[in-house]
Write a protein that holds these residues in place. Structure first.
Motif, PDB file in Angstrom:
ATOM      1  N   UNK A   1       0.963  -1.467  -0.013  1.00 15.05           N
ATOM      2  CA  UNK A   1       0.025   0.112  -0.020  1.00 15.05           C
ATOM      3  C   UNK A   1       0.783   1.220   0.103  1.00 15.05           C
ATOM      4  N   UNK A   2       1.978   1.140   0.939  1.00 10.70           N
ATOM      5  CA  UNK A   2       2.894   2.444   1.087  1.00 10.70           C
ATOM      6  C   UNK A   2       3.547   2.552  -0.502  1.00 10.70           C
ATOM      7  N   UNK A   3       3.973   1.594  -1.089  1.00 14.57           N
ATOM      8  CA  UNK A   3       4.661   1.786  -2.222  1.00 14.57           C
ATOM      9  C   UNK A   3       3.689   2.226  -3.455  1.00 14.57           C
ATOM     10  N   UNK A   4       2.568   1.821  -3.274  1.00 16.28           N
ATOM     11  CA  UNK A   4       1.460   2.276  -4.167  1.00 16.28           C
ATOM     12  C   UNK A   4       1.361   3.650  -4.123  1.00 16.28           C
ATOM     13  N   UNK A   5       1.305   4.448  -2.901  1.00 12.65           N
ATOM     14  CA  UNK A   5       1.014   6.030  -2.751  1.00 12.65           C
ATOM     15  C   UNK A   5       2.386   6.482  -2.584  1.00 12.65           C
ATOM     16  N   UNK A   6       3.400   6.025  -2.742  1.00  8.48           N
ATOM     17  CA  UNK A   6       4.834   6.821  -3.007  1.00  8.48           C
ATOM     18  C   UNK A   6       5.364   6.911  -1.580  1.00  8.48           C
ATOM     19  N   UNK A   7       5.135   6.393  -0.616  1.00  8.38           N
ATOM     20  CA  UNK A   7       5.634   6.435   0.836  1.00  8.38           C
ATOM     21  C   UNK A   7       6.599   5.585   0.984  1.00  8.38           C
ATOM     22  N   UNK A   8       7.844   5.470   0.163  1.00  7.70           N
ATOM     23  CA  UNK A   8       8.519   4.695   0.068  1.00  7.70           C
ATOM     24  C   UNK A   8       9.583   4.726   1.288  1.00  7.70           C
ATOM     25  N   UNK A   9       9.809   6.056   1.674  1.00 10.28           N
ATOM     26  CA  UNK A   9      10.686   6.712   2.515  1.00 10.28           C
ATOM     27  C   UNK A   9      10.589   5.964   4.105  1.00 10.28           C
ATOM     28  N   UNK A  10       9.388   5.625   4.312  1.00 11.89           N
ATOM     29  CA  UNK A  10       8.767   5.101   5.582  1.00 11.89           C
ATOM     30  C   UNK A  10       9.018   3.530   5.788  1.00 11.89           C
ATOM     31  N   UNK A  11       9.206   2.885   4.398  1.00 12.51           N
ATOM     32  CA  UNK A  11       9.236   1.483   4.377  1.00 12.51           C
ATOM     33  C   UNK A  11      10.519   0.877   5.324  1.00 12.51           C
ATOM     34  N   UNK A  12      11.566   1.479   5.402  1.00 14.14           N
ATOM     35  CA  UNK A  12      12.648   0.701   6.326  1.00 14.14           C
ATOM     36  C   UNK A  12      12.064   0.613   7.940  1.00 14.14           C
ATOM     37  N   UNK A  13      11.249   1.769   8.070  1.00 15.57           N
ATOM     38  CA  UNK A  13      10.850   1.679   9.606  1.00 15.57           C
ATOM     39  C   UNK A  13       9.817   0.630   9.621  1.00 15.57           C
ATOM     40  N   UNK A  14       8.938   0.393   8.680  1.00 17.07           N
ATOM     41  CA  UNK A  14       7.954  -0.832   8.786  1.00 17.07           C
ATOM     42  C   UNK A  14       8.767  -2.187   8.742  1.00 17.07           C
ATOM     43  N   UNK A  15       9.878  -2.220   8.038  1.00 12.50           N
ATOM     44  CA  UNK A  15      10.670  -3.482   8.039  1.00 12.50           C
ATOM     45  C   UNK A  15      11.171  -3.639   9.377  1.00 12.50           C
ATOM     46  N   UNK A  16      11.774  -2.687  10.022  1.00  6.54           N
ATOM     47  CA  UNK A  16      12.458  -2.699  11.397  1.00  6.54           C
ATOM     48  C   UNK A  16      11.516  -3.371  12.656  1.00  6.54           C
ATOM     49  N   UNK A  17      10.141  -2.420  12.310  1.00  4.44           N
ATOM     50  CA  UNK A  17       9.340  -2.967  13.469  1.00  4.44           C
ATOM     51  C   UNK A  17       8.799  -4.271  13.213  1.00  4.44           C
ATOM     52  N   UNK A  18       8.709  -4.594  11.960  1.00  2.00           N
ATOM     53  CA  UNK A  18       8.324  -6.216  11.336  1.00  2.00           C
ATOM     54  C   UNK A  18       9.123  -7.127  12.143  1.00  2.00           C
ATOM     55  N   UNK A  19      10.548  -6.833  12.221  1.00  2.00           N
ATOM     56  CA  UNK A  19      11.421  -7.909  12.625  1.00  2.00           C
ATOM     57  C   UNK A  19      11.266  -7.775  14.124  1.00  2.00           C
ATOM     58  N   UNK A  20      10.932  -6.876  14.800  1.00  2.00           N
ATOM     59  CA  UNK A  20      10.920  -6.479  16.294  1.00  2.00           C
ATOM     60  C   UNK A  20       9.680  -7.242  16.597  1.00  2.00           C
ATOM     61  N   UNK A  21       8.581  -7.137  15.932  1.00  2.00           N
ATOM     62  CA  UNK A  21       7.322  -7.962  16.244  1.00  2.00           C
ATOM     63  C   UNK A  21       7.489  -9.186  16.205  1.00  2.00           C
ATOM     64  N   UNK A  22       8.337  -9.801  15.072  1.00  2.00           N
ATOM     65  CA  UNK A  22       8.266 -11.254  14.999  1.00  2.00           C
ATOM     66  C   UNK A  22       9.113 -11.800  16.056  1.00  2.00           C
ATOM     67  N   UNK A  23      10.117 -11.185  16.531  1.00  2.00           N
ATOM     68  CA  UNK A  23      11.055 -11.557  17.552  1.00  2.00           C
ATOM     69  C   UNK A  23      10.327 -11.634  18.821  1.00  2.00           C
ATOM     70  N   UNK A  24       9.460 -10.854  19.170  1.00  2.00           N
ATOM     71  CA  UNK A  24       8.634 -10.701  20.439  1.00  2.00           C
ATOM     72  C   UNK A  24       7.475 -11.624  20.296  1.00  2.00           C
ATOM     73  N   UNK A  25       6.935 -12.049  19.052  1.00  2.00           N
ATOM     74  CA  UNK A  25       5.875 -12.909  19.098  1.00  2.00           C
ATOM     75  C   UNK A  25       4.574 -11.876  19.268  1.00  2.00           C
ATOM     76  N   UNK A  26       4.609 -10.744  19.061  1.00  2.00           N
ATOM     77  CA  UNK A  26       3.536  -9.711  19.453  1.00  2.00           C
ATOM     78  C   UNK A  26       3.333  -8.722  18.325  1.00  2.00           C
ATOM     79  N   UNK A  27       1.894  -8.225  18.116  1.00  5.42           N
ATOM     80  CA  UNK A  27       1.553  -7.432  17.115  1.00  5.42           C
ATOM     81  C   UNK A  27       1.909  -5.656  17.555  1.00  5.42           C
TER      82      UNK A  27
END
Length: 879
Positions: free
Chosen positions: A420-446
């Protein structure tokens, strides 16, 4: 509209009302087994009734609702407000369909998608609740409804399996404006037990261009093969409109995927590579000609190369496609360019990948059907669609994490947000999304991903869901059950029959009471000598008479029912009885729309049943016998209803063996019904009418169909009880015809008033044939019985005074003529001497009560307009 369908609509509305009431009561008493059982019964009955009609969308939703309520009733699923909401939505959808059926007579195919959505929503509730209730760990099987009309941009279709000739034919059709759809039909394994024939269904697909069948799994050995388990998948390419395909597969929408096929997807050259690509010179020349717009040169070069090449080569296939594209779409240079470029690698163009890329400079617009890509949105200008996606993902992240599939859920949300972010051109916040994804997976929590999402969109999406977003993200389909929606009242009401009977009785009294006005008018003129008053009374009588007649007609219409309510039982009766007897019978019903009073219609049921069973048992011969007689093997029974002169006539006719009068005479003599003298002089028609005698039967043995000697006697009694008549005609070897004649209504009786010995009596008009005056000279005595010849027929004559025990001779007029009332009784005409004839009137016939009830000479009494009592004669009894 079919009366049966009208009745179904009426009952469905009552059931829907009952379901809504029970659901409301269950919210107060969620553990009430009584309410739950009643609710299930409502849904179960509604579903069962819907199966009588061709209403698949309605039945599908009701079936899912029934399954859900059954699970709740058995304690497998707990009742909840969410469950009630789903069920109410489903019932609102049923209500919408009922409205459509009432106005159009059927349902539109456009409801297929919504019905599947609602049904799956109800069934998913069963699955989810049962998993939670049983504590089953693991991932709940995801139910993915396959709906027609899905986008094809992300779907790779096996179009390369189609012959090149078929694809080119489809391409031509598509370029000329015809739609192309790929249909993937996967019948359920138990489809044969549901009455489906998937092979026939697939072959009957409209607009079919190509079809293929594949097995889902490898075939087992013959000994292990289950022939009742369908393991086949069907693939079909069709050029029919989407509406036709949806209509064709409307009964199995959850087993079908219909995908639109862009024409360019068919361009898939195939053949022998012959050592690899070595055509760079041709490619360069072709591209040059294409870029300069020299299509004629491109076509000449392509044809020359094609003539020099083996037809089985990949090159030849590509050139054939290039020539076809330049012929049909000369302006589509992008597609031609892609075909030419593919010659460098001898690899077909991946059209679907180009479509997903969305590059408008390299992909032709018809392939993806995507809208031109909008300029990138400003961070503060999110479209409603993007807001809806983000809100949906936030709701998913807000769900409890105590499930084993939380990691997959987090990854799914992250993937959706990233796209969705790529489609609307918000590519600059994608790294932050990826970082929080890894944190969420490590903690097993959303939680980490949810916090990041709220922080990134805190301005655009307030903490509380805004009304507009909620409205757009509400996945449930609503069908007008909101409290502020306009209430549409029912178009019909159900009234207790006793109230209608009371109303009918009152209007009958009014009809009789108005008859007093002419009497008053006469007295005003003759007794009091006030002619003006008499004239005004007559004037008012005309007005009251008109209103009373209209009221009587309107109330009678309320009680009117079509004879189809009686006729509809006979197809099944004839079928089952004929099969039991080993006979072949065709039943023909005519005039089912003929209407009569409800009591008259109900009184027809048993007599008709007896007559039809007699025709089946005694009338229609066995097939072998019919063939030997030169008749068709299958006999015919015709039941026809007509309305004429205020009466309903029912005719039952068969082409069986008819009634043999000699057999009837012999059996009647043996049973003591007639004596030897009667046996010698009885006519054939009179002999045939002996079947109406009590205890008479031609069956040699008693069975469940005949032989007890009560059938036709009961028929005649039942018909005469409602002031009807029955007439029997039969011809040996050709068949039998029975005609029933009944009044339209039993509420008001039309009688003729006759005068005899200074008294007046009423005679039902239904048996009156005519009134004549006969000269005494024309009366003859035959064996102590008076008779006369009227129009060539001998008419027996009887005196009404003598019949009533009054030994007073009838009065003759000045020309020495006697008044004779000709009545028809049992098919015979009888003349009755009376003193004079009077008018015919409508009366309300009241039965005799008390000690008078034992006087069988009278069928009842009525009050006339002048206040006098009219005794109505029962001619059958006194003669």
């Amino acid at each position: 509209m079919n009366p049966l369908l009208e009745q179904f609509i009426s009952e469905s509305r009552e059931s829907l009302q009952g379901i809504a009431e029970k659901l409301m009561q269950l919210e107060k008493e969620p553990k009430s087994n009584v309410l739950m059982t009643e609710l299930f019964r409502f849904v179960h009955t509604l579903k069962g009734n819907s199966g009588l009609f061709d209403l698949p969308e309605l039945t599908r939703v009701l079936h899912a609702g029934e399954d859900l309520m059954d699970a709740v009733r058995n304690g497998k699923v707990a009742y909840s407000p969410n469950l009630a909401d789903r069920l109410l939505d489903a019932m609102d959808f049923v209500g919408v369909l009922c409205d459509e059926i009432e106005t159009q007579g059927n349902t539109d195919v456009k409801h297929v998608k919504n019905s599947v959505h609602l049904a799956e929503g109800l069934r998913q509730l069963i699955v989810v609740k049962m998993v939670h209730a049983e504590g089953v760990s693991g991932t709940v099987a995801e139910v993915v409804p396959i709906l027609p009309g899905d986008d094809t941009s992300s779907i790779q279709l096996p179009l390369a399996d189609l012959p090149e000739e078929t694809r080119m034919r489809a391409y031509r059709a598509s370029v000329t404006g015809e739609p192309l759809y790929w249909i993937a039909y996967s019948p359920v394994e138990e489809c044969f037990f549901q009455g489906d024939d998937p092979f026939y269904q697939a072959r009957q697909t409209p607009g079919i261009l190509w079809g293929g069948i594949t097995a889902r799994t490898s075939w087992p050995t013959l000994a292990e093969l289950d022939p009742y388990c369908c393991v086949l998948d069907f693939s079909i390419l069709s050029k029919a409109p989407l509406e036709d395909l949806q209509e064709h597969y409307r009964y199995v929408p959850d087993q079908v995927q219909i995908t639109p096929v862009p024409s360019q997807y068919l361009i898939l050259p195939h053949g022998d590579p012959n050592g690899g690509p070595v055509y760079e010179d041709f490619v360069a020349d072709a591209l040059g000609l294409l870029q300069t717009g020299n299509l004629e040169g491109l076509i000449r070069a392509s044809r020359s190369m094609l003539e020099l090449s083996n037809p089985d080569l990949w090159l030849s296939a590509a050139l054939r496609w290039l020539l076809l594209v330049t012929e049909l779409e000369p302006d589509n240079a992008v597609v031609s360019q892609q075909i030419i470029i593919s010659l460098r690698t001898l690899t077909p163009t991946a059209w679907h990948e180009l479509a997903r890329a969305g590059d408008g400079t390299s992909v032709p617009a018809p392939i993806t059907n995507r809208k031109p890509q909008a300029p990138k949105s400003e961070p503060t200008q999110l479209s409603p669609e993007v807001k809806a996606i983000i809100v949906a993902q936030r709701e998913i992240l807000s769900m409890p994490d105590n499930v084993t599939w939380v990691a997959g859920r987090i990854k799914s949300v992250a993937a959706s947000l990233s796209a969705c972010l790529q489609a609307i051109g918000w590519d600059e916040i994608l790294p932050g999304l990826e970082a929080e994804l890894q944190t969420a997976l490590a903690q097993g929590s959303s939680a980490p991903l949810l916090l990041w999402l709220n922080s990134q969109f805190k301005h655009e999406l307030p903490a509380g869901k805004s009304a507009d977003i909620e409205q757009q993200t509400d996945p449930d389909i609503k069908y007008g059950r909101r409290s502020d929606d306009a209430f549409v009242g029912p178009k019909s009401i159900k009234v207790d029959q006793t109230k209608i009977d009371r109303l009918m009785s009152l209007i009958g009294e009014m009809v009789v009471a108005k008859n007093a006005l002419p009497y008053l008018a006469g007295r005003a003129e003759t007794v009091f000598g006030v002619r003006d008053l008499s004239r005004e009374i007559k004037s008012q009588y005309a007005v009251i008479n008109r209103i009373a007649e209209e009221m009587q007609d309107s109330i009678m219409q309320v009680r009117m029912m079509p004879v189809s309510f009686v006729f509809q039982r006979f197809p099944r009766l004839v079928r089952d009885t004929a099969n039991k007897l080993g006979k072949e019978v065709n039943l023909i019903l005519e005039g089912e729309e003929t209407e009569a009073d409800k009591n008259v219609i109900e009184s027809l049921g048993d007599p008709l049943m007896h007559i039809v069973r007699n025709s089946l048992d005694h009338g229609i011969e066995m097939p072998e016998m019919r063939r030997s007689l030169g008749k068709p093997a299958a006999g015919t029974i015709l039941i026809r209803a007509t309305q004429e002169a205020g009466r309903v006539d029912i005719e039952i006719r068969d082409d069986g063996k008819g009634i043999d009068p000699d057999v009837i005479k012999r059996m009647a003599y043996e049973k003591g019904i007639i004596d030897s003298e009667q046996l010698e002089r009885i006519s054939d028609q009179d002999a045939v009418n002996l079947v109406f005698a009590a205890g008479f039967s031609t069956a040699e043995a008693v069975s469940d169909l005949s032989g007890r000697g009560v059938g036709m006697d009961v028929v005649r009694t039942a018909i005469e009880k409602v002031n009807g008549t029955i007439n029997l005609e039969s011809e040996k070897g050709k068949g039998t015809r029975i005609r029933l004649s009944l009044p339209l209504s039993m509420a008001v009786t039309n009688v003729m008033i006759v005068e005899s010995n200074n008294q007046i009596f009423g005679v039902p008009m239904g048996i009156v044939v005519e009134t004549v005056r006969i000269s005494k000279a024309d009366i003859r005595t035959i064996k102590k019985t008076q008779a006369t010849v009227l129009r060539g027929r001998i008419i027996p004559l009887k005196s009404l005074n003598l019949l009533l025990g009054q030994h007073v001779p009838p009065k003759a007029n000045d020309e020495d003529e006697l008044a004779v009332l000709i009545v028809s009784l049992g098919g015979e005409s009888v003349g009755i001497f009376v003193d004079d004839f009077r008018e015919t009137v409508d009366i309300i016939l009241k039965p005799m009560t008390g000690v008078l009830a034992g006087i069988t000479a009278y069928s009842g009494s009525a009050l006339l307009g002048d206040g006098s009592v009219l005794m109505v004669l029962d001619m059958k009894e006194i003669i």
